[in-house]
Motif scaffolding. Sequence first.
Motif, mmCIF file in Angstrom:
data_model
loop_
_atom_site.group_PDB
_atom_site.id
_atom_site.type_symbol
_atom_site.label_atom_id
_atom_site.label_comp_id
_atom_site.label_asym_id
_atom_site.label_seq_id
_atom_site.Cartn_x
_atom_site.Cartn_y
_atom_site.Cartn_z
ATOM 1 N N TYR A 424 0.991 -1.512 -0.537
ATOM 2 C CA TYR A 424 0.205 -0.364 -0.038
ATOM 3 C C TYR A 424 0.798 1.305 0.316
ATOM 4 C CZ TYR A 424 -2.989 -4.064 2.035
ATOM 5 O OH TYR A 424 -3.769 -4.891 1.941
ATOM 6 N N GLY A 425 0.191 2.597 -0.655
ATOM 7 C CA GLY A 425 0.894 3.365 -0.267
ATOM 8 C C GLY A 425 0.141 4.877 -0.383
ATOM 9 N N LEU A 426 0.661 5.686 0.423
ATOM 10 C CA LEU A 426 0.835 7.045 0.940
ATOM 11 C C LEU A 426 1.262 7.783 0.404
ATOM 12 C CD1 LEU A 426 -1.979 7.913 3.328
ATOM 13 C CD2 LEU A 426 0.069 7.840 4.620
ATOM 14 N N TRP A 427 0.304 8.245 -0.455
ATOM 15 C CA TRP A 427 1.221 9.219 -1.455
ATOM 16 C C TRP A 427 0.441 10.592 -1.693
ATOM 17 C CZ3 TRP A 427 4.036 5.961 -2.554
ATOM 18 C CH2 TRP A 427 4.516 4.600 -3.107
ATOM 19 N N PRO A 428 1.056 11.608 -1.260
ATOM 20 C CA PRO A 428 1.966 11.744 -0.260
ATOM 21 C C PRO A 428 1.883 11.497 1.653
ATOM 22 C CG PRO A 428 1.353 14.032 -0.146
ATOM 23 C CD PRO A 428 0.316 13.064 -1.029
ATOM 24 N N ILE A 429 2.461 11.467 2.287
ATOM 25 C CA ILE A 429 2.467 11.239 3.409
ATOM 26 C C ILE A 429 1.565 12.525 4.273
ATOM 27 C CG2 ILE A 429 2.634 11.259 5.878
ATOM 28 C CD1 ILE A 429 5.131 9.276 4.787
ATOM 29 N N LYS A 430 1.271 13.256 3.487
ATOM 30 C CA LYS A 430 1.290 14.440 4.230
ATOM 31 C C LYS A 430 0.314 15.757 2.988
ATOM 32 C CE LYS A 430 1.390 18.703 7.156
ATOM 33 N NZ LYS A 430 2.301 19.423 7.596
ATOM 34 N N GLY A 432 1.030 18.871 1.049
ATOM 35 C CA GLY A 432 2.195 19.522 0.136
ATOM 36 C C GLY A 432 3.479 18.508 0.941
ATOM 37 N N SER A 433 3.797 17.778 1.506
ATOM 38 C CA SER A 433 5.227 16.861 2.023
ATOM 39 C C SER A 433 5.633 16.278 -0.035
ATOM 40 C CB SER A 433 4.595 16.152 2.856
ATOM 41 O OG SER A 433 6.112 15.500 3.173
ATOM 42 N N TYR A 434 6.840 16.052 1.212
ATOM 43 C CA TYR A 434 7.779 15.281 -0.192
ATOM 44 C C TYR A 434 7.942 13.870 0.120
ATOM 45 C CZ TYR A 434 8.319 20.280 -3.043
ATOM 46 O OH TYR A 434 7.832 20.609 -4.008
ATOM 47 N N ASN A 435 7.604 13.583 1.344
ATOM 48 C CA ASN A 435 7.365 12.512 2.160
ATOM 49 C C ASN A 435 6.493 11.087 1.454
ATOM 50 O OD1 ASN A 435 8.664 14.848 4.189
ATOM 51 N ND2 ASN A 435 9.798 12.731 3.934
ATOM 52 N N TYR A 436 6.369 11.100 1.534
ATOM 53 C CA TYR A 436 5.902 9.117 0.654
ATOM 54 C C TYR A 436 6.157 7.740 1.699
ATOM 55 C CZ TYR A 436 5.160 11.957 -2.985
ATOM 56 O OH TYR A 436 4.698 13.062 -3.880
ATOM 57 N N ALA A 437 5.152 6.864 1.773
ATOM 58 C CA ALA A 437 5.750 5.931 2.334
ATOM 59 C C ALA A 437 4.274 3.962 1.509
ATOM 60 C CB ALA A 437 4.808 6.018 3.593
ATOM 61 N N VAL A 438 5.649 4.054 1.991
ATOM 62 C CA VAL A 438 4.373 1.843 1.476
ATOM 63 C C VAL A 438 4.439 1.367 2.679
ATOM 64 C CG1 VAL A 438 5.715 0.231 0.266
ATOM 65 C CG2 VAL A 438 6.150 2.402 -0.113
ATOM 66 N N PHE A 439 3.483 0.635 2.851
ATOM 67 C CA PHE A 439 3.299 -0.092 3.858
ATOM 68 C C PHE A 439 3.798 -1.756 3.139
ATOM 69 C CE2 PHE A 439 2.009 4.190 5.544
ATOM 70 C CZ PHE A 439 2.700 4.232 6.477
ATOM 71 N N ALA A 440 3.790 -2.531 4.271
ATOM 72 C CA ALA A 440 3.418 -4.004 2.727
ATOM 73 C C ALA A 440 3.266 -4.910 3.875
ATOM 74 C CB ALA A 440 4.453 -4.321 2.114
ATOM 75 N N SER A 441 2.921 -6.113 3.702
ATOM 76 C CA SER A 441 2.310 -7.372 4.359
ATOM 77 C C SER A 441 2.560 -9.034 3.506
ATOM 78 C CB SER A 441 1.228 -7.060 5.296
ATOM 79 O OG SER A 441 0.961 -8.325 6.192
ATOM 80 N N ASN A 442 2.633 -9.713 4.581
ATOM 81 C CA ASN A 442 2.822 -11.041 3.633
ATOM 82 C C ASN A 442 0.757 -11.042 3.451
ATOM 83 O OD1 ASN A 442 5.151 -11.784 2.735
ATOM 84 N ND2 ASN A 442 5.256 -12.255 5.187
ATOM 85 N N GLU A 443 0.181 -10.904 4.355
ATOM 86 C CA GLU A 443 -1.458 -11.062 4.425
ATOM 87 C C GLU A 443 -1.877 -9.281 4.356
ATOM 88 O OE1 GLU A 443 -2.466 -12.328 7.975
ATOM 89 O OE2 GLU A 443 -0.783 -14.998 7.809
ATOM 90 N N SER A 444 -3.175 -9.713 4.252
ATOM 91 C CA SER A 444 -3.971 -8.526 3.900
ATOM 92 C C SER A 444 -4.673 -7.366 5.284
ATOM 93 C CB SER A 444 -5.841 -9.001 2.973
ATOM 94 O OG SER A 444 -6.620 -7.392 3.009
ATOM 95 N N ILE A 445 -4.673 -6.757 5.304
ATOM 96 C CA ILE A 445 -4.685 -5.244 5.935
ATOM 97 C C ILE A 445 -6.157 -5.373 5.814
ATOM 98 C CG2 ILE A 445 -3.793 -3.703 7.622
ATOM 99 C CD1 ILE A 445 -0.844 -3.714 5.985
ATOM 100 N N ASN A 446 -6.833 -5.030 7.405
ATOM 101 C CA ASN A 446 -8.088 -4.700 6.999
ATOM 102 C C ASN A 446 -7.358 -2.830 7.971
ATOM 103 O OD1 ASN A 446 -10.652 -3.575 7.759
ATOM 104 N ND2 ASN A 446 -11.498 -5.649 8.716
ATOM 105 N N PHE A 447 -7.690 -2.575 7.743
ATOM 106 C CA PHE A 447 -7.746 -0.737 8.469
ATOM 107 C C PHE A 447 -8.401 0.065 8.701
ATOM 108 C CE2 PHE A 447 -3.899 -0.567 4.260
ATOM 109 C CZ PHE A 447 -3.208 -0.767 4.882
ATOM 110 N N ASP A 448 -9.755 -0.213 8.224
ATOM 111 C CA ASP A 448 -10.560 0.356 9.174
ATOM 112 C C ASP A 448 -10.646 0.040 10.326
ATOM 113 O OD1 ASP A 448 -11.584 1.524 6.596
ATOM 114 O OD2 ASP A 448 -12.806 -0.573 6.265
ATOM 115 N N LYS A 449 -10.143 -1.089 10.598
ATOM 116 C CA LYS A 449 -9.698 -1.577 12.271
ATOM 117 C C LYS A 449 -9.452 -0.666 13.309
ATOM 118 C CE LYS A 449 -9.631 -6.297 12.719
ATOM 119 N NZ LYS A 449 -8.899 -7.518 12.610
#
Length: 499
Positions: A424-430, A432-449
Amino acid sequence: MNSNRFLFLIAFIVGVSVMAMEITASRILAPHFGTSIFVWTNIIGVVMMSLSLGYWLSGKLVDKNPRLELLLKIILGAGLLFLVVPFLSNNLIDMISENILFFDSGVTILFVGSFLSAFILFGFPMFLLGITSPFLIKLYSVNNKEHEGETSGTIFAISTLGSIFGTFLPSLVLIPFIGTKFTIYLFSCILIFLGVAGVFSLKNKFLFLIIPFICFFSLNPSISTNASTVIEKESIYQFINVTSYDNRKYYISYNEGRGTQSILDKDNFLTGQYYDYASLLPLMKDSGTPEYLLVGLAGGTIVNALDKIYGKDINVTAVEIDKDVIEISNNLLNLENSSLNVVNMDGRMFLKFNKKKYDFIYIDVYINEMYVPWTFSTSEFWKIVKNSLKEDGVVGINLFSGGENTDFLKIFSNTIAKEFGHTYGLWPIKNGSYNYAVFASNESINFDKMKQKKEYKVLSDQIDYFLNNYIDINYSEDIKVFTDDWCPVEFLTDKTIFN
């Protein structure tokens, strides 16, 4: 002293000085241009070019005037030129930087700026030192005409032995203990004291010997500082600068200071910057008392937030390669607490030999302000990360990019997606920011939790932004991946920064 032994001494000292000045050149340029492959290419190129010109001219000069006194005066000249480098470097490099901004390409600005700076500061004295080897061979062979091959081999062997000392001595001893400028000063003085022997007049000898002492008391050991600087230190790895305008909020930067490695606010552990999103990982899955690995402690911004938010409900291991950064962070934040374990080690090496499985791993590693080390970018590295992560664990990394459609970001995220089933990507983190994040897992993540965990309302803004902006990243065979064999992250980062 036996004349041949004196020639050997000259060869050794010159060999030491050449490599010592080459090493310190990187430290002089680092606060302004960083220490990327482009900067090192220019330093090595300038040194080799200068030496080769010296060899060529010396071959002509020594046949016409093979006198030891002339050689010593040349060495004296090199010492005097090196002596002024610490006094001129900051202003000269600033002037060069300001006058090359007309280039459209940032890579060109970095390359041309570092080349001109290295050439002007170190080119001519290196050229003078390049004259010495053919001179020494000629002088030594006067008494050994039947063994000219042996003569050349002996001189080059002794000079190379000196270069070996000149490689390790500044890096392991002098720069960490006395700093870059005093290291240059020390070797300048050695060359001056050696060269003074070639000055005939006793009065002139005294004059040349008094110059280093005058310079010593005028020398400012600082490489790059400003009025807001509260801590300035050269570590083995980088130039560290801590600034504060109110003694409540501190900013830690490395080398030329184009990026901020840490923000330490004594009144608010959340910064409003990308660091805050590292605290979301423990909300992405239920794991009791999770094991959290942070690769890249820097000033401790992330571990401080983790401690304030989760307290003893989380065990944090932070890996940091630079022990001076650890010391500074501890002094500013008092990082000692029962749930934090700080390890002074290279991050990739730690992960490679690590036997423990972590629930969460967050990677926030930079060299030269805005470059993720190439060793932390490749498919081979992410395999190592995967082996240190629990089956349902989550890994995250912070990246710097000038936009979401850059080659750097596409290739980097594709490399991670190749190794993990869910990325998963967060484009950008905030915004107006130049910081981007990548999150990853072997299993699907339920972010709504994350939304359901009301007790962590301090992170509500970060949770809302994440849920509204994250995207799925799927591996594509049409996009390249970084490998240990091919990984031009510095070039691609420079391209995205300036273009």
